[in-house]
Scaffold this active site. Structure first.
Site, short mmCIF file in Angstrom:
data_model
loop_
_atom_site.label_atom_id
_atom_site.label_comp_id
_atom_site.label_asym_id
_atom_site.label_seq_id
_atom_site.Cartn_x
_atom_site.Cartn_y
_atom_site.Cartn_z
N ARG A 48 3.72 -30.15 -24.08
CA ARG A 48 4.96 -30.12 -24.96
C ARG A 48 6.08 -30.53 -24.11
NH1 ARG A 48 3.38 -28.42 -29.79
NH2 ARG A 48 5.70 -28.12 -30.53
N ALA A 86 -4.00 -33.46 -25.88
CA ALA A 86 -3.45 -32.30 -25.82
C ALA A 86 -2.99 -32.07 -24.27
CB ALA A 86 -4.33 -31.14 -25.89
N HIS A 98 -12.76 7.01 -22.71
CA HIS A 98 -14.05 6.58 -22.23
C HIS A 98 -15.08 6.87 -23.73
CE1 HIS A 98 -17.67 5.89 -20.01
NE2 HIS A 98 -18.15 7.01 -20.53
N GLY A 117 10.20 -21.50 -39.78
CA GLY A 117 9.12 -20.70 -39.30
C GLY A 117 8.81 -21.54 -37.99
N TYR A 152 -3.67 -25.01 -22.10
CA TYR A 152 -4.21 -24.23 -23.25
C TYR A 152 -4.54 -24.54 -24.43
CZ TYR A 152 0.33 -23.96 -25.66
OH TYR A 152 1.69 -24.52 -26.21
#
Length: 468
Positions: free
Chosen positions: A272, A269, A446, A37, A184
């Site tokens: 990366r 932070a 709308h 993952g 971010y």
């Protein structure tokens, strides 16, 4: 030495390529040192957005009195929330690993791997007793990225700190958190910890947060964060110090002004970096750029025959959704032999802070600097100028559309609630080849929130009724 027809290095988005290769009848190997993952599932998008959803709910409850609703947040079970998210993510990763082990035609090497030659990787044996070499005719490098710890900051070897990897799994809420960085990750995790109850201080080198976004959007986001957090912008962190009781960040401005920011936990932070070094790509002769990203051509082929690269390690776009798209091209090119040049139609991205930010195409500054763009129009529409937007506590939120003289959508930028969803109206239109006027004239429900997007494009294109 085990040989395969096809070898995938990295079990994030790369696991989809490995599965497709195995399903196509290729003897396939998959090497992954951590949980299947990859970053997104285990240390990135998946856990962070599950946590941020809780922060969004807390923020909405705290703002309920603005809508005449008497509500309060009496308690937040921080450790339970983190445990629940971590367990959900771990269960998904384990299920993927079980499926990989059972899949016909696929050998899963749950181990550290490093190139030792062209299309040859050394992997640790499951029992820890030595290594094996694994080779294949075709190799796909999907090795991902990891948090950057800048060499320019002194004290990182002696001072305990968090990266986003650890921050998503804290077992207790910091009373005060200092975040170094203004991108971010800093924006999203400042929002999360702030709504959970931490006092958050941010030290960023730019004069605004998200300084790569359109300037108008970045300024609005920064204004909103300044109301909730302690911002120290225009300061570059020079040193960190402290022990288990306190962290101290020393930062300097360009003109020599120095500040110290103290907290009980510290989050770096600061971006990366690609994992090309940990995969030892130089041993395979794979060329990288000055930042370590693997260089690829339009077919995602590297400098080594038979080796492809995709996702964060290739550096084309640092998004999971771009990695997913690249996986489709790698399957077509490397598995099926149906070579197609990679394209990213309507590529957009979003930042899940508060307010949300979403963007597609060029910023206005980038349009100004671009060659061949002499004339363009900018249209804006405020959330408060739409029926539903005015109810969403989106003061200052807006959509900004940048349109070329020929009607081309050069850029679209959103800051406000549901920005991550609203941008898809534009990305879908751009991917389908529609121009700005098509978006402006499309019939919108709308009073759906998407009217704020239409309003910006109507403003840019000069179409629509003005009313009284």
């Amino acid at each position: 030495m085990p040989d395969h027809d096809f070898l995938v290095l990295g079990g994030g988005t790369g696991n989809a390529v490995a599965a497709a290769a195995a399903d196509a009848g290729l003897d396939t190997g998959l090497v992954e040192r951590g949980r299947l993952g990859g970053t997104c599932l285990n240390r990135g998008c998946n856990p962070s957005k599950k946590l941020i959803r809780r922060a969004d709910v807390v923020e909405s409850i705290r703002a309920a009195d603005e809508l005449g609703i008497d509500a309060s947040v009496d308690d937040i079970a921080f450790s339970d929330i983190v445990d629940s998210v971590s367990e959900t993510v771990a269960a998904k990763a384990e299920a993927m690993a079980a499926a990989a082990r059972e899949r016909d035609g696929l050998t899963f090497y749950h181990a550290e791997g490093r190139f030792v030659d062209e299309r040859t990787v050394e992997v640790e044996r499951p029992d820890g007793d030595g290594t094996d070499r694994v080779a294949a005719e075709t190799v796909v490098l999907a090795g991902g990225s990891r948090p950057t710890v800048p060499d320019s900051i002194d004290g990182t070897d002696e001072t305990p700190f968090l990266t986003s990897d650890e921050a998503l799994r804290l077992d207790s809420l910091p009373d005060r958190l200092v975040v170094v960085g203004g991108g971010y990750i800093a924006v999203e995790l400042s929002h999360f910890f702030g709504q959970m109850g931490s006092e958050v201080a941010v030290v960023g080198s730019g004069d605004v947060l998200l300084d790569r976004e359109d300037r108008d959007v970045a300024e609005r986001l920064t204004e909103a964060y300044r109301e909730k957090h302690d911002l120290h912008l225009g300061y570059r962190a020079a040193e960190i110090a402290g022990d288990d009781g306190e962290r101290v960040v020393t930062a300097e401005s360009e003109d020599g002004d120095e500040i110290e920011v103290r907290a009980d936990r510290l989050l770096l932070a600061t971006g990366r970096r690609p994992n090309s070094d940990t995969w030892n790509v130089s041993a395979a002769g794979i060329e990288t750029d000055e930042k370590g990203f693997v260089e690829t051509d339009e077919y995602l082929r590297t400098s080594v025959d038979g080796v492809y690269a995709m996702g964060d390690i290739a550096g084309n776009y640092p998004f999971k959704h771009s990695g997913d798209k690249e996986a489709e091209y790698v399957v077509a090119n490397a598995v099926r032999g149906d070579e197609r040049a990679v394209e990213y139609p309507g590529m957009a991205h979003a930042v899940f802070g508060s307010p949300q930010v979403a963007s597609l195409g060029k910023t206005e500054d980038q349009v100004d600097d671009a060659t061949g763009v002499e004339e363009y129009e900018v249209g804006t529409c405020a959330y408060d100028d739409t029926v539903l937007g005015a109810v969403l506590q989106a003061e200052g939120g807006f959509v900004k559309a940048i349109v070329g003289a020929d009607g081309e959508v050069l850029g679209c930028h959103v800051v406000g609630p549901e920005a991550s969803t609203l941008i898809h109206e534009v990305s879908t239109a751009v991917a389908a080849g529609a121009d700005a006027e098509t978006i402006a004239e499309a019939i919108h429900v709308h009073p759906a929130l998407s009217e704020v997007v239409r309003g910006a494009f109507r403003d840019a294109c000069g179409v629509g009724l003005s009313g009284l």
